[in-house]
Enzyme design. Structure first.
Site, short mmCIF file in Angstrom:
data_model
loop_
_atom_site.label_atom_id
_atom_site.label_comp_id
_atom_site.label_asym_id
_atom_site.label_seq_id
_atom_site.Cartn_x
_atom_site.Cartn_y
_atom_site.Cartn_z
N ALA A 26 0.83 -1.21 0.00
CA ALA A 26 0.00 0.00 0.00
C ALA A 26 0.86 1.25 0.00
CB ALA A 26 -0.90 -0.01 1.23
N ASP A 69 0.47 4.34 1.41
CA ASP A 69 -0.46 4.92 2.37
C ASP A 69 -0.66 6.42 2.18
OD1 ASP A 69 -1.10 2.55 3.75
OD2 ASP A 69 0.82 2.63 4.77
N GLU A 113 -2.04 6.76 -2.02
CA GLU A 113 -3.29 6.07 -2.36
C GLU A 113 -4.45 6.45 -1.44
OE1 GLU A 113 -2.13 2.13 -4.77
OE2 GLU A 113 -1.90 1.89 -2.62
N ASN A 159 -5.14 -1.07 10.13
CA ASN A 159 -4.60 -1.72 11.32
C ASN A 159 -3.44 -0.96 11.95
OD1 ASN A 159 -3.61 -2.74 8.65
ND2 ASN A 159 -1.95 -3.51 9.94
N TYR A 160 -2.78 -0.08 11.18
CA TYR A 160 -1.48 0.45 11.58
C TYR A 160 -1.54 1.92 11.93
CZ TYR A 160 3.42 -0.94 11.64
OH TYR A 160 4.67 -1.31 12.02
N TYR A 196 0.86 5.54 12.21
CA TYR A 196 2.10 6.29 12.01
C TYR A 196 2.00 7.59 12.79
CZ TYR A 196 2.91 3.12 8.15
OH TYR A 196 3.10 1.98 7.39
N HIS A 208 8.58 -0.77 5.58
CA HIS A 208 7.92 0.53 5.48
C HIS A 208 8.93 1.46 4.82
CE1 HIS A 208 4.84 -0.58 8.59
NE2 HIS A 208 5.82 -1.39 8.96
N ILE A 217 16.77 23.13 -6.57
CA ILE A 217 16.70 21.66 -6.61
C ILE A 217 15.70 21.10 -5.61
CG2 ILE A 217 19.05 21.32 -7.45
CD1 ILE A 217 19.87 20.75 -4.51
CU CU Z 1 5.50 -2.90 10.16
#
Ligand code: CU
Length: 935
Positions: free
Chosen positions: A372, A374, A377, A458-459, A461, A511, A670
């Site tokens: 994914a 994350d 998307e 489920n996760y 960050y 990740h 840049i």
């Molecule tokens: Cu993980």
């Protein structure tokens, strides 16, 4: 318009938002100022923009039913923004004159009937939005998946009859079916024009329980627009064979569309039933062993005088444009400058997390399409949490809201989405002059934190941008939440995952993040320098140039052309962004900021031509340098392209393609992209909820300031800090002070050491005294036993002489011996020489404690006494019987108890003694020292 800056205003940055710009917020010393994009609040703007789009499209026959996906601000031209803010483009230069900035918004939407996607750009003029362009996106381009589409996926799955039957067959009722909508990853069995998701399916056996403990053995694909199930895929299983684990099917390639369960060639696997809850009330119910951990004391963060300005000289956040939030990146930080003694020095035009991907390592289909993006998307901003004061954030907190568009064109606002606060972060710098009387200085490290927490199914960050007083910036990414899991059959081998619980298989994964750095180190013309550290070449040990063999040096290589660079551990490779137009006064180097990647360097383990890497070129290298190119819709932004869902190849407008353009990146405007990440080989300890993992990327001044810019930070003594432990209560247990706080906790190790040392010392002293006394008693007994013998001998002969009336008879057998009476007389004028009245000369208390300066020489005294005794014996004509020893040594008259004690402490090698302490002392004397007295 420049912000007003005082000497206690150091950092300055804008939190550049979607459509908002001028929230007039002021907390503590946050200084709110009118933003650069002057416009009303975002909620009104998003709604207004979408309304205009809706009106505009009514006249277009191909567009009948709209599903709004994104609505955001197009970043204005860089130079116009810098001119507006009064930020110079060259070192020490003057800012360009300000020009009007036209605010522009863009909207992506899906037309539901034909399933086509559109992008439209609008401009704000005289308070009204007008459509500038309306473009049909190239076939197959899919804007990001909306929150509502993810939520709707579950409804679609639950309602599907076939899925209900499949669930029922393994004991799961329809109402117990739950699922996470996911991006499809890569599945070319479906046309890109069709807006699809995959659905990872679980069972939930109670309200709020951890559904991930019950993964199901099939994965569905659904149409997000039609809200119908298109396909159900049955992952194969593995069996152990002599040649290693073997799949139940012949290939890891996708099966045929519409294939039945039988094609998986395995048994159904019921979901594991054991609960693994994370909510305390549910744990208390489901786990008989659960007991809340006790003993934690409150820990408060107290900022009695507000935030940010600390003793007149720390960090300062000028949060002027406070919308701070983009639906895609979440936090986007803009126009970061540093006030270097009055000179406003530009550092970074924009910093944000531009992309990320999570490739999983199991090859069997459909797990292989599990990767994914994350950010690209789903949108990291739209996945953000509403933060909770006192839980997510401690201390004095300033929250910012964030808004994004709903499918119907209305606004969804997350109230406390960005958290701004200060934190103590240990010591910033310290030195102690170790010499006696030397002074020491400690300065605490205070950081400004701008943070956000996002939940991706489920996760979780956690994104923390840190600003430090020494001019450094850090992006800390924290990972937590629940592992993505799939069901494992009983005894099924698992070469690409970990069984974190019975039948709960957490696949290996990575990740991978892409940090977009738009630098403006002392101006817009920047370059990237690569530095390798190496042994001095062609200079072996013993050579003239490098006799000791220790020489090492650095080699700088300027990156001149667009491209990517690999990390090289063997040369401890590093990169820094520099401005060649200004040199450091001492090092002579170009002013710069180094990029610290060691907190997150990781190689990619998917193959370069894998489904995943085809779409996520940015994971192929840790560092990318490209030119910034501003188009009608803003700068180069997205490493994997603007429209990420369902892409199958490297998009033209993506980092990998830009990097092959051959453009010059020396002294240019840049962009630097840093790929960082972590490889997650799940541990059972990551289950059911993973303890937080940290990744840190730093941006540090290098030859930018003349010296450590934080030398002006004052050392402070926190009056709330107290000793963690007092002396203890009556029961001897340690009592924690009521005023316990962080400072005390920091010193707890030293405190334990100190109290342990003291206890040990006291205890040792007691034992030492006991042992010393026993030894002293033993030796004293020996001495006084001997002396008593001589005294008794003298008293007896004195009595005999007195009885016989002899006064000065002299039986001289030893030349020069004194008369007996003289020998027996106590010479009171010289007590130290008193031979046979020992109690007068030999001390009865420890001389060291009675008189530390005493010059008493006990061995000498004993020698004198023994000599006199021998002289007396000679005079009397009796055989002397020295008491010090029974062996021949005694005859020499030199052996002395004290002498022995001096020679071998702790050993009783003198004459036999009565045992002490057994209650028979003085009565069980050894008979070995025979006494012979002859008349
Ligand atoms: Cu993980």
């Amino acid at each position: 318009m420049s912000a007003p800056r005082t000497r206690n205003c150091y950092w300055s940055l804008n939190l550049c938002g979607e459509l908002d710009s001028r929230t007039e917020a002021s907390v503590g010393s946050f200084d709110a100022r009118r933003g650069i994009y002057a416009a009303p609040n975002p909620e009104m703007q998003i709604a207004a923009v979408c309304l205009v789009v809706r009106h505009h499209t009514t006249s277009i026959p191909d567009i009948t039913a709209l599903k709004f996906i994104t609505c955001g601000l197009i970043p204005p031209p860089k130079r116009a923004v810098l001119a507006h803010l009064g930020i110079p483009l060259t070192p020490g230069g003057k800012p360009e004159p300000a020009t009007p900035i036209i605010r522009q918004a863009e909207v992506d939407f899906v037309e539901l009937v034909k399933g086509q996607s559109y992008n439209t750009v609008l401009s704000l003029a005289d308070g009204a939005w007008n459509v500038d362009t309306l473009d049909l996106l190239p076939e197959g381009s899919q804007p990001q998946i909306s929150v509502e589409e993810l939520v709707a996926a579950e409804k679609t799955i639950k309602a599907d009859k076939r899925i209900q039957e499949l669930a029922k067959a393994v004991g799961v009722e329809p109402e117990q079916i739950v699922c996470d909508g996911w991006s499809i990853g890569y599945d070319d069995r479906f046309p890109q024009q069709r807006r699809v998701q995959q659905a990872l399916i679980f069972a939930r056996f109670g309200e709020h329980e951890n559904l991930y403990a019950h993964p199901m053995d099939f994965i569905a694909v659904l149409d997000s627009n039609a809200e119908t199930v298109l396909q159900i895929d049955f992952p194969p299983t593995r069996k152990s064979t002599p040649n290693g684990p073997a799949l139940s099917v012949s290939t890891t390639a996708p099966g045929a569309l519409g294939a039945e369960f039988a094609a998986a060639n395995r048994d159904r696997i019921p979901p594991p039933k054991k609960p693994f809850d994370f909510l305390p009330d549910l744990m208390a119910k489901s786990d008989p062993d659960y007991k809340p951990r006790e003993g934690l004391k409150p820990l408060h963060v107290v900022q009695p005088e507000g935030v940010i300005v600390h003793q007149g000289a720390t960090i300062y956040a000028d949060a002027g444009d406070l919308a701070a939030f983009t639906h895609r990146e979440g936090i986007a930080l803009s126009t970061i400058t540093y006030n270097d003694n009055g000179e406003i020095r530009p550092l970074f035009y924009r910093l944000s997390l531009a992309e990320m991907v999570v490739p999983y390592g199991a090859p069997e289909f459909p797990h292989s399409r599990k990767f994914a993006f994350d950010s690209g998307e789903y949108g990291m901003g739209t996945m953000a949490n509403e933060l909770s004061l006192g839980c997510d954030c401690l201390g004095q907190i300033h929250y910012l809201p964030g808004s994004y568009v709903a499918n119907d064109g209305s606004v969804i606002t997350i109230k406390n989405v960005i958290c701004i606060h200060e934190e103590d972060n240990g010591v910033l710098w310290k030195h102690t002059d170790y010499r006696p009387g030397g002074r020491s200085q400690t300065v605490r490290r205070r950081r400004l934190v701008i943070s956000m927490v996002c939940t991706l199914a489920n996760y979780e960050y956690i994104w923390n941008y840190h600003f430090y007083q020494d001019g450094s910036i850090e992006l800390e990414t924290r990972l937590t939440g629940i592992l993505q899991v799939y069901v494992g059959a009983d005894g099924e081998p698992n070469p690409h995952g970990t069984y974190v619980a019975p039948n709960v298989n957490a696949h290996y994964h990575q990740h991978m993040f892409s940090l977009r750095i738009d630098p403006m180190i002392d101006g817009l013309q920047n370059s990237v320098m690569e530095t390798d550290v190496m042994r001095m070449p062609d200079a072996p040990t013993g050579s003239v140039q490098n006799f000791a063999g220790n020489a090492f040096m650095t080699k700088d290589s300027l990156i001149k052309q667009e491209g990517s660079r690999q990390y090289d551990l063997s040369t401890d490779r590093r990169w820094r962004i520099v401005n060649s137009a200004r040199k450091h006064y001492s090092s002579g180097a170009n002013v710069g900021y180094s990029i610290g990647v060691k907190g997150g360097m990781v190689p990619s383990f998917v193959r370069e031509d894998s489904w995943c890497a085809r779409r996520s070129g940015f994971i192929k290298a840790p560092l990318w340098v490209v030119r910034d190119v501003e188009g009608p819709k803003g700068s180069r932004m997205w490493p994997s392209g603007k429209y990420v869902p369902q892409s199958r190849t490297t998009p033209e407008d993506s980092l990998e393609k830009w990097s092959t353009g051959g453009g010059k990146v020396e002294d240019e405007d840049i962009l630097v992209y840093v790929t960082f990440g972590t490889t997650h080989i799940p541990r059972p300890e990551d289950w059911p909820v993973m303890p937080v993992e940290h990744l840190n990327i730093t941006l540090k001044p290098q030859s930018f300031f003349t010296k450590n810019p934080s030398m002006d930070v004052q050392g402070s003594k926190d009056t709330h800090s107290v000793a963690a432990f007092t002396n203890g209560d009556a029961a001897g247990t340690v009592i924690m002070s009521d005023a316990f706080d962080l400072e005390a906790l920091v010193h707890v190790e030293q405190d334990f050491y100190d109290s342990g040392y003291k206890d040990g010392h006291d205890h040792g002293r007691i034992h030492g005294l006991i042992e010393g006394r026993a030894l002293g008693r033993e030796k004293g007994f020996e001495m006084w036993e001997e002396l008593g013998f001589y005294q008794g001998f003298a008293m007896m002969w004195q009595s005999i002489y007195t009885l016989q009336g002899r006064t000065d008879e002299c039986v001289v057998s030893v030349k020069g011996a004194a008369p007996v009476t003289e020998l027996l007389r106590q010479p009171r004028d010289a007590p130290h020489q008193a031979p046979l009245e020992p109690h007068c000369a030999v001390p009865r208390v420890n001389p060291s404690s009675a008189d530390a300066s005493s010059e008493l020489d006990i061995p000498k005294l004993f020698r004198q006494i023994r000599s006199r005794y021998k002289a007396l014996c000679a005079t009397l004509g009796v055989r002397p019987s020295l008491r010090a020893s029974t062996d021949g040594e005694a005859a020499e008259g030199d052996a002395s108890p004290t002498g022995d004690m001096e020679k071998s402490p702790g050993k009783s090698s003198g004459g036999p003694v009565w045992s002490v302490g057994d209650g028979t002392a003085g009565r069980s004397r050894s008979s070995s020292a025979g006494v012979e007295i002859s008349f």
